[in-house]
Write a protein that holds these residues in place. Structure first.
Motif, short mmCIF file in Angstrom:
data_model
loop_
_atom_site.label_atom_id
_atom_site.label_comp_id
_atom_site.label_asym_id
_atom_site.label_seq_id
_atom_site.Cartn_x
_atom_site.Cartn_y
_atom_site.Cartn_z
N TYR A 12 37.66 43.38 32.11
CA TYR A 12 38.71 44.38 32.30
C TYR A 12 39.09 44.94 30.93
O TYR A 12 39.51 44.18 30.06
CB TYR A 12 39.92 43.74 32.97
CG TYR A 12 39.53 42.98 34.23
CD1 TYR A 12 39.40 43.64 35.45
CD2 TYR A 12 39.29 41.61 34.19
CE1 TYR A 12 39.04 42.96 36.60
CE2 TYR A 12 38.93 40.91 35.34
CZ TYR A 12 38.80 41.59 36.54
OH TYR A 12 38.43 40.92 37.67
N ASN A 37 40.39 27.62 38.28
CA ASN A 37 41.12 28.89 38.38
C ASN A 37 40.91 29.69 37.10
O ASN A 37 40.96 29.14 36.00
CB ASN A 37 42.63 28.66 38.55
CG ASN A 37 42.95 27.99 39.90
OD1 ASN A 37 43.54 26.93 39.93
ND2 ASN A 37 42.54 28.61 40.97
N GLY A 38 40.66 30.98 37.28
CA GLY A 38 40.62 31.88 36.13
C GLY A 38 39.32 31.90 35.36
O GLY A 38 39.24 32.51 34.29
N VAL A 39 38.27 31.25 35.86
CA VAL A 39 37.01 31.22 35.10
C VAL A 39 36.14 32.46 35.32
O VAL A 39 35.13 32.65 34.67
CB VAL A 39 36.17 29.95 35.38
CG1 VAL A 39 36.90 28.70 34.91
CG2 VAL A 39 35.78 29.85 36.85
N GLY A 40 36.53 33.30 36.32
CA GLY A 40 35.79 34.54 36.53
C GLY A 40 35.02 34.62 37.84
O GLY A 40 34.18 35.51 38.01
N LYS A 41 35.32 33.74 38.79
CA LYS A 41 34.58 33.73 40.07
C LYS A 41 34.79 35.04 40.84
O LYS A 41 33.83 35.65 41.30
CB LYS A 41 35.04 32.54 40.93
CG LYS A 41 34.92 31.18 40.26
CD LYS A 41 35.36 30.04 41.16
CE LYS A 41 36.81 30.09 41.59
NZ LYS A 41 37.78 29.94 40.48
N SER A 42 36.06 35.43 40.97
CA SER A 42 36.34 36.67 41.73
C SER A 42 35.81 37.88 40.99
O SER A 42 35.33 38.83 41.61
CB SER A 42 37.84 36.82 41.94
OG SER A 42 38.32 35.79 42.75
N THR A 43 35.88 37.85 39.67
CA THR A 43 35.37 38.97 38.86
C THR A 43 33.87 39.13 39.09
O THR A 43 33.38 40.25 39.27
CB THR A 43 35.69 38.72 37.37
OG1 THR A 43 37.11 38.54 37.24
CG2 THR A 43 35.25 39.88 36.49
N GLN A 84 39.39 38.18 47.78
CA GLN A 84 40.31 37.04 47.84
C GLN A 84 41.72 37.47 48.28
O GLN A 84 42.38 36.77 49.02
CB GLN A 84 40.37 36.38 46.44
CG GLN A 84 41.18 35.11 46.36
CD GLN A 84 41.05 34.41 45.02
OE1 GLN A 84 40.34 34.88 44.12
NE2 GLN A 84 41.73 33.30 44.85
N GLN A 188 36.72 26.58 46.28
CA GLN A 188 37.22 25.44 45.51
C GLN A 188 37.12 24.16 46.34
O GLN A 188 37.22 23.06 45.80
CB GLN A 188 38.70 25.66 45.15
CG GLN A 188 38.99 27.00 44.54
CD GLN A 188 39.49 26.92 43.12
OE1 GLN A 188 39.32 25.89 42.44
NE2 GLN A 188 40.11 27.98 42.64
N1 LIG Z 1 42.58 43.36 37.32
C1 LIG Z 1 42.57 42.58 36.23
N2 LIG Z 1 42.94 43.06 35.02
C2 LIG Z 1 42.91 42.28 33.92
N3 LIG Z 1 42.53 40.99 33.92
C3 LIG Z 1 42.17 40.45 35.07
C4 LIG Z 1 42.18 41.20 36.30
N4 LIG Z 1 41.76 40.40 37.30
C5 LIG Z 1 41.51 39.20 36.73
N5 LIG Z 1 41.75 39.21 35.41
C6 LIG Z 1 41.58 38.10 34.47
O1 LIG Z 1 40.22 37.71 34.48
C7 LIG Z 1 40.10 36.28 34.39
C8 LIG Z 1 39.26 35.77 35.55
O2 LIG Z 1 39.93 36.05 36.77
P1 LIG Z 1 39.25 35.80 38.18
O3 LIG Z 1 40.19 36.34 39.19
O4 LIG Z 1 37.88 36.33 38.16
O5 LIG Z 1 39.20 34.21 38.22
P2 LIG Z 1 38.88 33.22 39.42
O6 LIG Z 1 37.87 32.27 38.90
O7 LIG Z 1 38.56 33.98 40.63
O8 LIG Z 1 40.27 32.45 39.61
P3 LIG Z 1 40.98 31.84 40.94
O9 LIG Z 1 40.30 30.54 41.20
O10 LIG Z 1 42.40 31.66 40.53
O11 LIG Z 1 40.82 32.83 42.04
C9 LIG Z 1 41.52 35.74 34.38
O12 LIG Z 1 41.86 35.45 33.04
C10 LIG Z 1 42.34 36.87 34.92
O13 LIG Z 1 43.64 36.87 34.38
#
Ligand SMILES: Nc1ncnc2c1ncn2[C@@H]1O[C@H](COP(=O)(O)OP(=O)(O)OP(=O)(O)O)[C@@H](O)[C@H]1O
Ligand SMILES: [Mg+2]
Length: 228
Positions: A12, A37-43, A84, A188
């Motif tokens: 981002y 959480n927050g490792v980038g899975k959804s990204t 998600q 998870q």
């Molecule tokens: N729209 C956005 N703008 C800026 N940063 C973002 C955005 N969405 C996610 N992030 C950041 O990107 C990083 C990865 O987020 P992501 O949602 O991919 O993690 P995740 O592994 O899916 O977490 P979770 O298990 O909590 O769903 C996090 O640090 C988050 O704060």
């Protein structure tokens, strides 16, 4: 049809989140993406779905690049995505949410799902916004499965869902795999992962730290990467 992704980098603005991730899923198989959480899975999943542009890397579907194809075009190609968050349209009824992306109102389309999840059938006329979080997740799961896509990508489908229904979700995924569908599922819940996944990709800080079958990797090794 195989989805293959190579050296994906995305994030981002100036923030890089996914750092060189590769993997693939072939017909009839399921890939689980796990990690803290927050490792980038959804990204990663957003990038595979065409919701987030890549900084670099390749995404190929059936040997053709789809990097320039937006979400709706990927859906037409047979790739469905359940994000998600914001998974249902709250103002619409359960029935309207189910039929939303479909042109034909073939009444049998959801029979199999209603059999497994009678709750959804009972709530068909209820406003989706008044469902519980877990029920909304179930609705989103049913809607995506109902699309009968070649590949379904689901982001934490079991969040807040009752254990009994989580088991049924796993059976549904396995049934669809048996008829040739493939899945990429961010999760998870490792019990759920063990029930459907042919291979597992463990992410940490946007990188793949483990990759293999659930049995090969072992639950304990995977769990170590999920501790805070
Ligand atoms: N729209 C956005 N703008 C800026 N940063 C973002 C955005 N969405 C996610 N992030 C950041 O990107 C990083 C990865 O987020 P992501 O949602 O991919 O993690 P995740 O592994 O899916 O977490 P979770 O298990 O909590 O769903 C996090 O640090 C988050 O704060
Ligand atoms: Mg996430």
């Amino acid at each position: 049809m195989t989805l293959a992704f190579n050296d994906l980098v995305c994030g981002y603005g100036d923030t890089v989140v996914v750092r060189g991730v590769s993997g693939q899923v072939v017909p009839g198989k399921a890939l689980a993406v796990v990690g803290r959480n927050g490792v980038g899975k959804s990204t990663l999943l957003k990038a595979l779905a065409g919701q987030l542009p890549l900084t670099s890397g390749r995404v190929d579907w059936d040997g053709q690049t789809i990097v320039d194809k937006p979400l709706h075009t990927r859906l037409e190609l047979g790739i469905a995505y359940a994000p998600q968050e914001n998974v249902v349209f709250g103002e619409l009824s359960v029935a309207d949410n189910l039929w939303l992306h479909l042109n034909d109102r073939n009444v049998n389309r959801y029979d199999e799902l209603f059999e497994l999840f009678p709750l959804l059938q009972r709530r068909l006329n209820q406003r989706s916004g008044s469902l519980s979080g877990g029920e909304r997740k179930l609705l989103s799961f049913a809607r995506t499965i109902g699309l009968q896509a070649k590949l379904a990508m689901l982001d934490e489908p079991t969040e807040g869902v009752q254990p009994e229904n989580i088991d049924r979700m796993a059976s549904m995924v396995n049934r669809r795999k048996a008829s040739g569908a493939s899945f990429i599922i961010v999760e998870q819940n490792l019990e759920f992962v063990a029930a459907f996944a042919d291979s597992v990709l463990v992410l940490d800080h946007g990188e793949v730290v483990l990759q293999g079958s659930f049995a090969e990797l072992g639950r304990e090794r995977i769990e170590q990467h999920m501790l805070i």
